[in-house]
Design an enzyme around this catalytic site. Structure first.
Site, PDB file in Angstrom:
ATOM      1  N   HIS A 218      37.445  40.826  39.817  1.00  0.00           N
ATOM      2  CA  HIS A 218      36.024  40.424  39.704  1.00  0.00           C
ATOM      3  C   HIS A 218      35.553  40.865  38.311  1.00  0.00           C
ATOM      4  O   HIS A 218      36.096  40.424  37.305  1.00  0.00           O
ATOM      5  CB  HIS A 218      35.265  41.069  40.864  1.00  0.00           C
ATOM      6  CG  HIS A 218      33.868  40.574  41.111  1.00  0.00           C
ATOM      7  ND1 HIS A 218      33.308  39.522  40.438  1.00  0.00           N
ATOM      8  CD2 HIS A 218      32.894  41.012  41.977  1.00  0.00           C
ATOM      9  CE1 HIS A 218      32.064  39.323  40.882  1.00  0.00           C
ATOM     10  NE2 HIS A 218      31.789  40.221  41.809  1.00  0.00           N
ATOM     11  N   HIS A 257      39.445  30.474  38.686  1.00  0.00           N
ATOM     12  CA  HIS A 257      38.208  30.740  39.422  1.00  0.00           C
ATOM     13  C   HIS A 257      38.298  30.139  40.814  1.00  0.00           C
ATOM     14  O   HIS A 257      38.900  29.085  40.997  1.00  0.00           O
ATOM     15  CB  HIS A 257      36.995  30.149  38.680  1.00  0.00           C
ATOM     16  CG  HIS A 257      35.714  30.779  39.103  1.00  0.00           C
ATOM     17  ND1 HIS A 257      34.997  30.321  40.174  1.00  0.00           N
ATOM     18  CD2 HIS A 257      35.054  31.858  38.623  1.00  0.00           C
ATOM     19  CE1 HIS A 257      33.931  31.092  40.329  1.00  0.00           C
ATOM     20  NE2 HIS A 257      33.938  32.026  39.404  1.00  0.00           N
ATOM     21  N   ASP A 308      34.609  35.843  32.130  1.00  0.00           N
ATOM     22  CA  ASP A 308      35.061  37.103  31.553  1.00  0.00           C
ATOM     23  C   ASP A 308      35.869  36.926  30.276  1.00  0.00           C
ATOM     24  O   ASP A 308      36.013  37.876  29.510  1.00  0.00           O
ATOM     25  CB  ASP A 308      35.907  37.871  32.581  1.00  0.00           C
ATOM     26  CG  ASP A 308      35.036  38.431  33.683  1.00  0.00           C
ATOM     27  OD1 ASP A 308      34.001  39.025  33.360  1.00  0.00           O
ATOM     28  OD2 ASP A 308      35.374  38.256  34.863  1.00  0.00           O
TER      29      ASP A 308
HETATM   30  N1  COA Z   1      46.721  33.762  35.802  1.00  0.00           N
HETATM   31  C1  COA Z   1      47.823  33.183  36.299  1.00  0.00           C
HETATM   32  N2  COA Z   1      47.826  32.494  37.443  1.00  0.00           N
HETATM   33  C2  COA Z   1      46.680  32.383  38.109  1.00  0.00           C
HETATM   34  C3  COA Z   1      45.489  32.961  37.646  1.00  0.00           C
HETATM   35  C4  COA Z   1      45.546  33.673  36.446  1.00  0.00           C
HETATM   36  N3  COA Z   1      44.460  34.246  35.934  1.00  0.00           N
HETATM   37  N4  COA Z   1      44.503  32.672  38.506  1.00  0.00           N
HETATM   38  C5  COA Z   1      45.039  31.960  39.483  1.00  0.00           C
HETATM   39  N5  COA Z   1      46.358  31.775  39.247  1.00  0.00           N
HETATM   40  C6  COA Z   1      47.290  31.034  40.067  1.00  0.00           C
HETATM   41  C7  COA Z   1      47.809  31.918  41.199  1.00  0.00           C
HETATM   42  O1  COA Z   1      48.975  32.609  40.844  1.00  0.00           O
HETATM   43  C8  COA Z   1      48.073  30.883  42.260  1.00  0.00           C
HETATM   44  O2  COA Z   1      49.271  30.204  41.957  1.00  0.00           O
HETATM   45  P1  COA Z   1      50.313  29.858  43.123  1.00  0.00           P
HETATM   46  O3  COA Z   1      49.559  28.930  44.039  1.00  0.00           O
HETATM   47  O4  COA Z   1      51.432  29.246  42.367  1.00  0.00           O
HETATM   48  O5  COA Z   1      50.625  31.171  43.761  1.00  0.00           O
HETATM   49  C9  COA Z   1      46.944  29.873  42.058  1.00  0.00           C
HETATM   50  O6  COA Z   1      46.578  29.978  40.686  1.00  0.00           O
HETATM   51  C10 COA Z   1      45.728  30.133  42.938  1.00  0.00           C
HETATM   52  O7  COA Z   1      45.365  31.501  42.803  1.00  0.00           O
HETATM   53  P2  COA Z   1      44.541  32.318  43.901  1.00  0.00           P
HETATM   54  O8  COA Z   1      44.733  33.790  43.645  1.00  0.00           O
HETATM   55  O9  COA Z   1      44.837  31.805  45.259  1.00  0.00           O
HETATM   56  O10 COA Z   1      43.083  31.916  43.527  1.00  0.00           O
HETATM   57  P3  COA Z   1      41.801  32.660  44.011  1.00  0.00           P
HETATM   58  O11 COA Z   1      40.768  31.654  44.149  1.00  0.00           O
HETATM   59  O12 COA Z   1      42.093  33.534  45.183  1.00  0.00           O
HETATM   60  O13 COA Z   1      41.507  33.674  42.803  1.00  0.00           O
HETATM   61  C11 COA Z   1      40.717  34.639  40.870  1.00  0.00           C
HETATM   62  C12 COA Z   1      40.512  33.533  41.880  1.00  0.00           C
HETATM   63  C13 COA Z   1      39.545  34.653  39.910  1.00  0.00           C
HETATM   64  C14 COA Z   1      40.760  36.005  41.597  1.00  0.00           C
HETATM   65  C15 COA Z   1      42.035  34.409  40.104  1.00  0.00           C
HETATM   66  O14 COA Z   1      41.954  33.204  39.380  1.00  0.00           O
HETATM   67  C16 COA Z   1      42.417  35.564  39.199  1.00  0.00           C
HETATM   68  O15 COA Z   1      43.061  36.523  39.656  1.00  0.00           O
HETATM   69  N6  COA Z   1      42.009  35.516  37.901  1.00  0.00           N
HETATM   70  C17 COA Z   1      42.242  36.607  37.006  1.00  0.00           C
HETATM   71  C18 COA Z   1      41.182  37.657  37.180  1.00  0.00           C
HETATM   72  C19 COA Z   1      39.863  37.227  36.642  1.00  0.00           C
HETATM   73  O16 COA Z   1      39.768  36.675  35.554  1.00  0.00           O
HETATM   74  N7  COA Z   1      38.804  37.514  37.400  1.00  0.00           N
HETATM   75  C20 COA Z   1      37.447  37.203  37.001  1.00  0.00           C
HETATM   76  C21 COA Z   1      36.887  36.124  37.860  1.00  0.00           C
HETATM   77  S1  COA Z   1      35.322  35.563  37.266  1.00  0.00           S
END
Ligand code: COA
Length: 372
Positions: A218, A257, A308
């Site tokens: 987050h 996201h 971010d």
């Molecule tokens: N880098 C690499 N791969 C990513 C990614 C990232 N930042 N964000 C998502 N993915 C990939 C996941 O590995 C997954 O791939 P898969 O289906 O092959 O396993 C797919 O995209 C979906 O990811 P998921 O974790 O299910 O999405 P989510 O909706 O649960 O997560 C976030 C959303 C924001 C938590 C996620 O994108 C993330 O961890 N981002 C990095 C942290 C971040 O920037 N957070 C700030 C949010 S405003």
């Protein structure tokens, strides 16, 4: 069974903000974030989120005065800062300071709608002072008292650096605060609403929200972004770095996201600010590395930057220490959290979802002496 992580579950009705993830749109009370980033101020945005309308000139003046009047920390919270400065990381300081400050809040025991409105203003105003006081003390310097003549963002920078920021820097932070102020049912806002729904108090709800924001999935992502940019060091090394991280199965912080399936509209403004502040500083390195990382992540994974990603280089150009980045997010999002808490309480029902039991059933209780 709902999707893991409550994806696509509607957890509340709200008039505070709305997102269209496919179109890449964000509105506060129906106002497009692009218009607010261009024309509004953080003070006006706080009013909007809390009153669900824009203020007229006189109302904004009075509201701004109320925010200014609430900037100074009470002696109790101020007195905790040297200890926090010694033993606590910034987000832990903020979480504990907000919780502790409830003890001396003049409306501590007043859970009426009016009391909560006053607490919302107080918390929104004071978080910036807490962050700045903590930072000054941990750097061996005296806290800088709030300057009532300065707007919120300029005062925040002045309290951090002991220098009155120029107009461009102050406006850049003001825009950052507008962009981060609310975002529908994100994890920290949901946490705040869950706590409020038990009829606990405003400070408890905001403490829970800060605890949720702290995590790297987050609000904690912005600090990790800057660390990555520094590790990369120069634009030419960005592609290789991204490929290596992804090859190792790691996530690239600041990308992806839950809701946006296209460009996050906040990233559009932050990208521009990063470029402008870099040009102004005569050092566009962090912007250039960011652009290369963005391109590489798009090529490799098709993921867009979130709020971010470019916020990291913007804060860095503004001279904000990296480990304070997430607290700056909190200093803005508190406007949304407090608005959501008040909205939850206006038409409250305990938030208590179901769970899907997947453990064993019909187990026979075995006395302890008979267990292996
Ligand atoms: N880098 C690499 N791969 C990513 C990614 C990232 N930042 N964000 C998502 N993915 C990939 C996941 O590995 C997954 O791939 P898969 O289906 O092959 O396993 C797919 O995209 C979906 O990811 P998921 O974790 O299910 O999405 P989510 O909706 O649960 O997560 C976030 C959303 C924001 C938590 C996620 O994108 C993330 O961890 N981002 C990095 C942290 C971040 O920037 N957070 C700030 C949010 S405003």
């Amino acid at each position: 069974m709902t999707e893991k992580g409550l994806a696509d579950v509607v957890a509340a009705q709200t008039s505070v903000s709305d997102i269209d993830g496919k179109l890449g749109k964000l509105w506060y009370v129906g106002y497009d974030i692009h218009d607010l980033a261009e024309y509004s101020t953080f003070e006006e945005t706080i009013f909007l989120l809390h009153n669900h309308r824009l203020p007229n000139g006189e109302e904004l003046e009075r509201y701004t005065e109320r925010l200014v009047e609430e900037r100074e920390l009470e002696d109790f919270t101020q007195g905790l800062m040297p200890t926090f400065a010694e033993v606590s990381a910034p987000m832990s300081m903020l979480r504990t300071a907000i919780s502790a400050s409830s003890a001396y809040d003049p409306d501590g025991w007043d859970h009426s709608a009016e009391g909560n409105e006053r607490k919302a203003i107080r918390l929104t105003s004071r978080i910036a002072t807490m962050i700045a006081a903590y930072h000054r003390i941990r750097s061996g310097r005296e806290p800088v008292p709030p300057d009532p003549k300065l707007p919120h963002a300029a005062n925040f920078l002045a309290m951090l650096t002991d220098e009155e920021p120029d107009e461009e820097g102050a406006r850049a932070l003001d825009i950052c605060l507008i962009l981060h102020a609310d975002h529908t049912m994100n994890a920290s806002t949901f946490a705040a609403r869950v706590v409020a729904s038990t009829l606990s108090d405003m400070h408890s709800a905001i403490t829970a929200a800060i605890a949720a924001l702290k995590g790297p999935l987050h609000g904690g992502a912005n600090e990790r972004v800057m660390e990555m940019l520094q590790e990369i060091g120069e634009p030419e090394k960005a592609d290789e770095h991204v490929r290596k991280l992804l090859g190792d199965g790691e996530r690239i912080m600041g990308f992806g996201h839950r809701v946006y399936k296209t460009e996050d509209p906040r990233a559009t403004h932050l990208r521009r600010l990063s470029r402008e502040l870099g040009e102004r500083a005569g050092d566009t390195r962090w912007f250039e590395i960011s652009e290369r990382v963005e391109q590489a992540v798009m090529d490799e994974k098709g993921l867009f930057p979130n709020v971010d990603f470019y916020a990291a280089s913007v804060y860095y150009y503004l001279g904000i220490p990296i480990d304070l980045f997430t607290t700056v997010f909190a200093a803005s999002r508190v406007a949304g959290w407090t608005a959501h808490v008040r909205e939850q309480l206006e038409d409250n029902r305990l938030i208590r979802p179901e769970s899907d039991y997947i453990g064993p059933r019909d187990q026979r209780y075995v006395p302890i002496e008979e267990r292996r």
